[in-house]
Design a protein around this motif. Structure first.
Motif, PDB file in Angstrom:
ATOM      1  N   MET A 160      29.489  47.974  37.808  1.00  0.00           N
ATOM      2  CA  MET A 160      29.330  46.562  37.481  1.00  0.00           C
ATOM      3  C   MET A 160      30.581  46.052  36.772  1.00  0.00           C
ATOM      4  O   MET A 160      31.135  46.738  35.916  1.00  0.00           O
ATOM      5  N   SER A 161      30.999  44.832  37.103  1.00  0.00           N
ATOM      6  CA  SER A 161      32.171  44.247  36.488  1.00  0.00           C
ATOM      7  C   SER A 161      31.831  43.708  35.105  1.00  0.00           C
ATOM      8  O   SER A 161      30.659  43.534  34.748  1.00  0.00           O
ATOM      9  N   ASP A 162      32.886  43.415  34.327  1.00  0.00           N
ATOM     10  CA  ASP A 162      32.666  42.830  32.996  1.00  0.00           C
ATOM     11  C   ASP A 162      31.969  41.481  33.097  1.00  0.00           C
ATOM     12  O   ASP A 162      31.138  41.129  32.243  1.00  0.00           O
ATOM     13  N   ALA A 163      32.299  40.727  34.132  1.00  0.00           N
ATOM     14  CA  ALA A 163      31.663  39.417  34.317  1.00  0.00           C
ATOM     15  C   ALA A 163      30.164  39.574  34.568  1.00  0.00           C
ATOM     16  O   ALA A 163      29.350  38.798  34.037  1.00  0.00           O
ATOM     17  N   ASP A 164      29.796  40.591  35.368  1.00  0.00           N
ATOM     18  CA  ASP A 164      28.376  40.842  35.619  1.00  0.00           C
ATOM     19  C   ASP A 164      27.657  41.218  34.330  1.00  0.00           C
ATOM     20  O   ASP A 164      26.534  40.756  34.066  1.00  0.00           O
ATOM     21  N   LEU A 165      28.291  42.066  33.517  1.00  0.00           N
ATOM     22  CA  LEU A 165      27.670  42.483  32.265  1.00  0.00           C
ATOM     23  C   LEU A 165      27.491  41.310  31.313  1.00  0.00           C
ATOM     24  O   LEU A 165      26.445  41.172  30.659  1.00  0.00           O
ATOM     25  N   LEU A 166      28.502  40.452  31.225  1.00  0.00           N
ATOM     26  CA  LEU A 166      28.393  39.284  30.346  1.00  0.00           C
ATOM     27  C   LEU A 166      27.293  38.344  30.814  1.00  0.00           C
ATOM     28  O   LEU A 166      26.515  37.822  30.002  1.00  0.00           O
ATOM     29  N   LEU A 167      27.217  38.130  32.129  1.00  0.00           N
ATOM     30  CA  LEU A 167      26.158  37.277  32.661  1.00  0.00           C
ATOM     31  C   LEU A 167      24.799  37.913  32.428  1.00  0.00           C
ATOM     32  O   LEU A 167      23.832  37.224  32.058  1.00  0.00           O
ATOM     33  N   GLY A 168      24.706  39.228  32.619  1.00  0.00           N
ATOM     34  CA  GLY A 168      23.456  39.925  32.368  1.00  0.00           C
ATOM     35  C   GLY A 168      23.028  39.814  30.911  1.00  0.00           C
ATOM     36  O   GLY A 168      21.850  39.609  30.613  1.00  0.00           O
ATOM     37  N   ASP A 169      24.000  39.947  29.999  1.00  0.00           N
ATOM     38  CA  ASP A 169      23.695  39.799  28.569  1.00  0.00           C
ATOM     39  C   ASP A 169      23.177  38.389  28.268  1.00  0.00           C
ATOM     40  O   ASP A 169      22.210  38.217  27.510  1.00  0.00           O
ATOM     41  N   ALA A 170      23.835  37.389  28.845  1.00  0.00           N
ATOM     42  CA  ALA A 170      23.423  35.998  28.612  1.00  0.00           C
ATOM     43  C   ALA A 170      22.010  35.758  29.140  1.00  0.00           C
ATOM     44  O   ALA A 170      21.191  35.096  28.486  1.00  0.00           O
ATOM     45  N   LEU A 171      21.714  36.308  30.311  1.00  0.00           N
ATOM     46  CA  LEU A 171      20.374  36.153  30.879  1.00  0.00           C
ATOM     47  C   LEU A 171      19.333  36.867  30.029  1.00  0.00           C
ATOM     48  O   LEU A 171      18.219  36.348  29.825  1.00  0.00           O
ATOM     49  N   ALA A 172      19.672  38.055  29.523  1.00  0.00           N
ATOM     50  CA  ALA A 172      18.739  38.799  28.670  1.00  0.00           C
ATOM     51  C   ALA A 172      18.479  38.055  27.362  1.00  0.00           C
ATOM     52  O   ALA A 172      17.343  38.013  26.874  1.00  0.00           O
ATOM     53  N   ILE A 173      19.524  37.465  26.789  1.00  0.00           N
ATOM     54  CA  ILE A 173      19.360  36.671  25.566  1.00  0.00           C
ATOM     55  C   ILE A 173      18.472  35.461  25.834  1.00  0.00           C
ATOM     56  O   ILE A 173      17.573  35.133  25.050  1.00  0.00           O
ATOM     57  N   ALA A 174      18.726  34.789  26.970  1.00  0.00           N
ATOM     58  CA  ALA A 174      17.914  33.629  27.329  1.00  0.00           C
ATOM     59  C   ALA A 174      16.456  34.039  27.549  1.00  0.00           C
ATOM     60  O   ALA A 174      15.525  33.308  27.172  1.00  0.00           O
ATOM     61  N   SER A 175      16.247  35.216  28.139  1.00  0.00           N
ATOM     62  CA  SER A 175      14.887  35.719  28.331  1.00  0.00           C
ATOM     63  C   SER A 175      14.196  35.949  26.991  1.00  0.00           C
ATOM     64  O   SER A 175      13.033  35.556  26.796  1.00  0.00           O
ATOM     65  N   ALA A 176      14.887  36.600  26.061  1.00  0.00           N
ATOM     66  CA  ALA A 176      14.310  36.860  24.740  1.00  0.00           C
ATOM     67  C   ALA A 176      13.956  35.563  24.029  1.00  0.00           C
ATOM     68  O   ALA A 176      12.889  35.445  23.405  1.00  0.00           O
ATOM     69  N   MET A 177      14.836  34.570  24.126  1.00  0.00           N
ATOM     70  CA  MET A 177      14.573  33.284  23.483  1.00  0.00           C
ATOM     71  C   MET A 177      13.388  32.577  24.129  1.00  0.00           C
ATOM     72  O   MET A 177      12.578  31.934  23.451  1.00  0.00           O
ATOM     73  N   SER A 178      13.255  32.701  25.456  1.00  0.00           N
ATOM     74  CA  SER A 178      12.134  32.070  26.153  1.00  0.00           C
ATOM     75  C   SER A 178      10.813  32.713  25.746  1.00  0.00           C
ATOM     76  O   SER A 178       9.824  32.015  25.471  1.00  0.00           O
ATOM     77  N   PHE A 179      10.783  34.045  25.706  1.00  0.00           N
ATOM     78  CA  PHE A 179       9.562  34.728  25.288  1.00  0.00           C
ATOM     79  C   PHE A 179       9.214  34.400  23.838  1.00  0.00           C
ATOM     80  O   PHE A 179       8.038  34.223  23.496  1.00  0.00           O
ATOM     81  N   ALA A 180      10.227  34.327  22.974  1.00  0.00           N
ATOM     82  CA  ALA A 180       9.982  33.991  21.575  1.00  0.00           C
ATOM     83  C   ALA A 180       9.411  32.585  21.447  1.00  0.00           C
ATOM     84  O   ALA A 180       8.469  32.339  20.683  1.00  0.00           O
ATOM     85  N   ALA A 181       9.994  31.644  22.203  1.00  0.00           N
ATOM     86  CA  ALA A 181       9.481  30.275  22.186  1.00  0.00           C
ATOM     87  C   ALA A 181       8.042  30.239  22.692  1.00  0.00           C
ATOM     88  O   ALA A 181       7.195  29.501  22.165  1.00  0.00           O
ATOM     89  N   SER A 182       7.746  31.053  23.707  1.00  0.00           N
ATOM     90  CA  SER A 182       6.372  31.122  24.217  1.00  0.00           C
ATOM     91  C   SER A 182       5.421  31.657  23.149  1.00  0.00           C
ATOM     92  O   SER A 182       4.323  31.117  22.950  1.00  0.00           O
ATOM     93  N   ASN A 183       5.839  32.707  22.428  1.00  0.00           N
ATOM     94  CA  ASN A 183       4.994  33.278  21.373  1.00  0.00           C
ATOM     95  C   ASN A 183       4.618  32.227  20.340  1.00  0.00           C
ATOM     96  O   ASN A 183       3.444  32.093  19.954  1.00  0.00           O
TER      97      ASN A 183
END
Length: 305
Positions: free
Chosen positions: A1-24
């Protein structure tokens, strides 16, 4: 995986965590002691519609993945455990414990995942996994010890409903972990996470309706979903659906261990949001913060070693 893929994956994971937290937090905000609906059924309907719409759109744009009957059975079985047992019981846990304690209790998910991996898949228990599981047990212990001190502020009827809330949370964690195992089997047959999410939540919604035929509380929840829609619970369902889809998208860009570790930060986001928006019903205590830290540390050991 490229660095760009990892950064995008990190951003998506952070957005997922924030979405679940907002749902809670939104679940807790929409929950009322006399409410007929805790939001689980509308959440299942919304995820089915949102994930199903995304699956159709992606299929039309890129072509549909080949799916086997065995994969459909794995996805349906995962839906019984994750969508029906996991999600329905988690919503009830939030209703009884509040968003902050329920989110901290979700750190039991990796604990059961390790146990199932060793018992069912024959995976090897490493030293890091052992340390991680001990930390997760310590997190749960801190929550239980702290419960009597805060239960009266959360629920006027005291610790009985709180204990039931912990029981619901434990069953939810076991359901999610077991369901993820079945979904992993399904994804090995058909690499289509959106279809898995759609079919799983559809099965969960259908099981909810079946249960409503002989359980009055489930029947009331179904009627209330359509007769008296709760905007907070609808918002919680939308955020939960987005969190799940963003999590799958992150897995397509980053390794599972990296995504799981980032997503575990959901508990800290929930604590911050809960402290900001749920002060009238929940209290951020030192014990709760300690339990959250222990839970995330346990997850880090499990996925990192």
């Amino acid at each position: 995986m490229s660095d760009a893929d990892l950064l995008l994956g990190d951003a998506l994971a952070i957005a997922s965590a924030m979405s679940f937290a907002a749902s809670n937090v939104t679940i807790a905000r929409g929950a009322r002691p006399d409410a007929e609906d805790n939001g689980a059924f509308v959440s299942l309907l919304l995820t089915t519609l949102i994930a199903g719409g995304a699956w159709i759109a992606m299929g039309v744009a890129r072509g549909f993945e080949t799916v086997t009957p065995r994969a459909l059975l794995w996805f349906a079985g995962a839906g019984v455990l994750t969508a029906f047992v996991g999600r329905v019981f988690f919503y009830e846990s939030v209703h009884r414990l509040g968003a902050m304690r329920s989110a901290t209790l979700k750190r039991l998910n990796p604990f059961f995942a390790v146990l199932l991996g060793v018992a069912v898949l024959g995976e090897r228990m490493t030293g890091g996994m052992t340390v991680g599981m001990l930390l997760l047990l310590a997190s749960f212990g801190v929550l239980m010890i702290a419960s009597p001190a805060v239960s009266a502020r959360i629920e006027p009827r005291g610790s009985r409903l709180v204990r039931f809330g912990y029981a619901y949370g434990i069953v939810s964690a076991l359901g999610y972990s077991s369901g993820y195992l079945l979904r992993k089997m399904g994804l090995a047959e058909a690499h289509d996470a959106l279809l898995g999410a759609t079919l799983g939540c559809l099965v969960g919604a259908l099981l909810f309706l079946v249960t409503a035929s002989f359980r009055a509380d489930y029947a009331r929840a179904v009627r209330a979903t359509f007769a008296r829609p709760n905007p907070w619970l609808i918002g919680a369902g939308v955020m939960s659906s987005l969190g799940q889809m963003l999590y799958f998208a992150a897995l397509n860009r980053s390794p599972m261990s990296r995504v799981a570790l980032i997503s575990s930060m959901e508990v800290f986001v929930t604590l911050l949001l809960g402290h900001a928006f749920l002060r009238k019903s929940e209290t951020l205590t030192p014990a709760l913060v300690a339990a959250a830290i222990l839970g995330v540390a346990g997850t880090a050991f499990i996925v990192g070693f």
